[in-house]
Design an enzyme around this catalytic site. Structure first.
Site, PDB file in Angstrom:
ATOM      1  N   VAL B  95       1.007  -1.040  -0.089  1.00  0.00           N
ATOM      2  CA  VAL B  95      -0.079   0.038  -0.005  1.00  0.00           C
ATOM      3  C   VAL B  95       1.081   1.181  -0.073  1.00  0.00           C
ATOM      4  O   VAL B  95       0.408   2.275   0.094  1.00  0.00           O
ATOM      5  CB  VAL B  95      -1.012  -0.042   1.167  1.00  0.00           C
ATOM      6  CG1 VAL B  95      -2.019   1.247   0.892  1.00  0.00           C
ATOM      7  CG2 VAL B  95      -1.746  -1.388   1.325  1.00  0.00           C
ATOM      8  N   CYS B  96       2.046   0.865  -0.026  1.00  0.00           N
ATOM      9  CA  CYS B  96       3.401   1.793  -0.384  1.00  0.00           C
ATOM     10  C   CYS B  96       2.950   2.989  -0.586  1.00  0.00           C
ATOM     11  O   CYS B  96       2.640   4.101   0.011  1.00  0.00           O
ATOM     12  CB  CYS B  96       4.362   1.086  -1.140  1.00  0.00           C
ATOM     13  SG  CYS B  96       3.648   0.799  -2.624  1.00  0.00           S
ATOM     14  N   SER B  97       3.594   3.382  -1.977  1.00  0.00           N
ATOM     15  CA  SER B  97       3.415   4.840  -2.361  1.00  0.00           C
ATOM     16  C   SER B  97       2.079   4.915  -2.790  1.00  0.00           C
ATOM     17  O   SER B  97       1.630   5.747  -3.775  1.00  0.00           O
ATOM     18  CB  SER B  97       4.148   4.889  -3.637  1.00  0.00           C
ATOM     19  OG  SER B  97       5.519   4.353  -3.417  1.00  0.00           O
TER      20      SER B  97
END
Lengths: 205, 209
Positions: B95-97
């Site tokens: 769900v990082c960037s």
């Protein structure tokens, strides 16, 4: 032939066999198309029925007219008046989709500018895990000229087997029966012209 | 080649994110270096902290270093701008960037509601520099400040009641109006991305209070 050469030949044979096998398992015939920049490989999914899912109503009258829809409300993909539909599964949150938004707009304009393709090949976008609000914001931000639809619950995205964005899917529409999916490419492409040529070739248009 | 790497970097991030969003978590067949930089954390406990603030409370002031340089204090916006604080768990995670790039193309929405966005993680500045850089087009930067709550570790996250037991923060949104009052709190399921719709409604509400 020395031992080193035998090993190299053996490795080459294995590699060729793997490639042939990969193409065969995707049902794509005798060759695996590779995206024009060579960066992202797009393997034909083989032709298969496009999932029977409905899309929400188009956002505006221009989109409705482009798709050739007469009624209101949700509609199945097979109602789109076209011979080939290119679907971009994108996301409002995806930096790569954002970076290539202008390129995909150009693809739409390229299709519309060609008398042999206008009306026959149509382009739509499906926002994976995006709300209608987010899809509207994406449309406005990038002045997207083709219809975009939200897939907030990932219903169609999951049915299509999409694992990431952007993914491009080619569908051949049928007079009778379900539309057939003939192309599945993950990641994107560098050259619109080459991509379009490949889509036309694979669709049999 | 450099440009290609950047492009594919962004792409792979999206691909990985969506694989997780789809609940598959299946290995994804992209073999670029960037894919390996996203650490697979698996499905986590949705929330793992004890709330310390509620709507109507005065927002605790803070000063933190920004990846763009200098420091940013909450108090500098008092009486001038509404503030949205977006805590995200950690750099280089799934769900990082996947949240801030959406905010990065939504400046108009924030401006419309006279709001400033502040992003905060518990990572250090060099990590945030590398992580946020791949969210943007080459040569561009995020339009909003990204602050490092690294030392003392998670100090601000703790005061806002969003520091998890493993040292990362929740995925949480706070809206603070021009009077410095908290008007909206969303301590979100860490595995899911909040929709922009809810934040847009919260910003409308902040301007009414």
């Amino acid at each position: 032939m020395n031992k080193k050469m035998s090993c190299a030949l053996f490795a080459l044979l294995i590699a060729v066999a793997s490639l042939v096998s990969a193409c065969a398992t995707t049902g794509g015939g005798e060759e695996c198309p590779i995206s024009p920049d060579g960066a992202v490989k797009a393997m034909p999914a083989g032709t298969k029925d496009f999932p029977m899912s409905e899309l929400p109503p188009p956002a505006n009258e221009a989109d409705r007219k482009y798709l050739g829809l007469s009624g209101g409300g949700n509609f199945p993909v097979r109602q789109i008046k076209a011979q080939v539909v290119i679907v971009e599964v994108f996301s409002f949150y995806c930096p790569h989709c954002q970076r290539t938004a202008a390129q995909i707009n150009d693809l739409y304009r390229m299709i519309e500018a060609r008398a042999d393709l206008k009306g026959k090949v149509k382009l739509i976008g499906i926002g994976a895990k995006n709300s209608a609000f987010e899809v509207d914001a994406y449309r406005e931000r990038y002045h997207v000229p083709f219809p975009l639809f939200p897939d907030e619950e990932m219903v169609l995205t999951e049915k299509l087997g999409v694992k990431g964005t952007p993914t491009f899917i080619g569908i051949r529409m049928a007079e009778n029966g379900a539309p057939r999916q003939f192309y599945f490419g993950e990641g994107g492409f560098a050259d619109n012209q080459k991509f379009l040529t490949e889509i036309i070739r694979l669709s049999g248009l | 080649m450099k440009g290609w790497n950047r492009r594919v970097g962004g792409m792979v991030c999206c691909l990985g994110v969506l694989a997780l969003m789809a609940g598959g978590g299946a290995a994804y067949g992209q073999s670029t270096g960037f894919t390996d930089n996203i650490y697979p954390v698996g499905k986590l406990k949705p929330t793992d902290s004890v709330p310390r603030l509620k709507v109507g409370d005065v927002a605790p002031d803070f000063t933190l270093p920004a990846v763009q340089g200098g420091t940013v204090s909450l108090s500098q916006f008092k009486g001038r701008r509404n503030v949205v604080i977006s805590f995200v768990p950690a750099a280089w995670t799934p769900v990082c960037s996947d949240q801030w790039p959406g905010y990065n193309i939504s400046r108009k929405l924030f401006d419309k509601h006279e709001a400033t966005l502040i992003g905060i993680t518990v990572d250090n500045i060099p990590t945030l520099y590398a992580w946020t850089k791949q969210m943007c087009n080459p040569g561009e930067k995020l339009w909003f400040p990204v602050l490092s709550d690294f030392f003392p570790h998670g100090g601000v996250a703790s005061r806002y009641g969003v520091l998890r037991s493993d040292g990362v923060s929740e995925r949480a949104l706070f809206v603070i109006n021009k009077k410095g009052i908290v008007t909206y709190i969303d301590v979100h399921d860490i595995n899911q991305r909040p929709f922009l719709d809810a934040l847009a409604r919260a910003l409308e509400e902040a301007n009414r209070q």
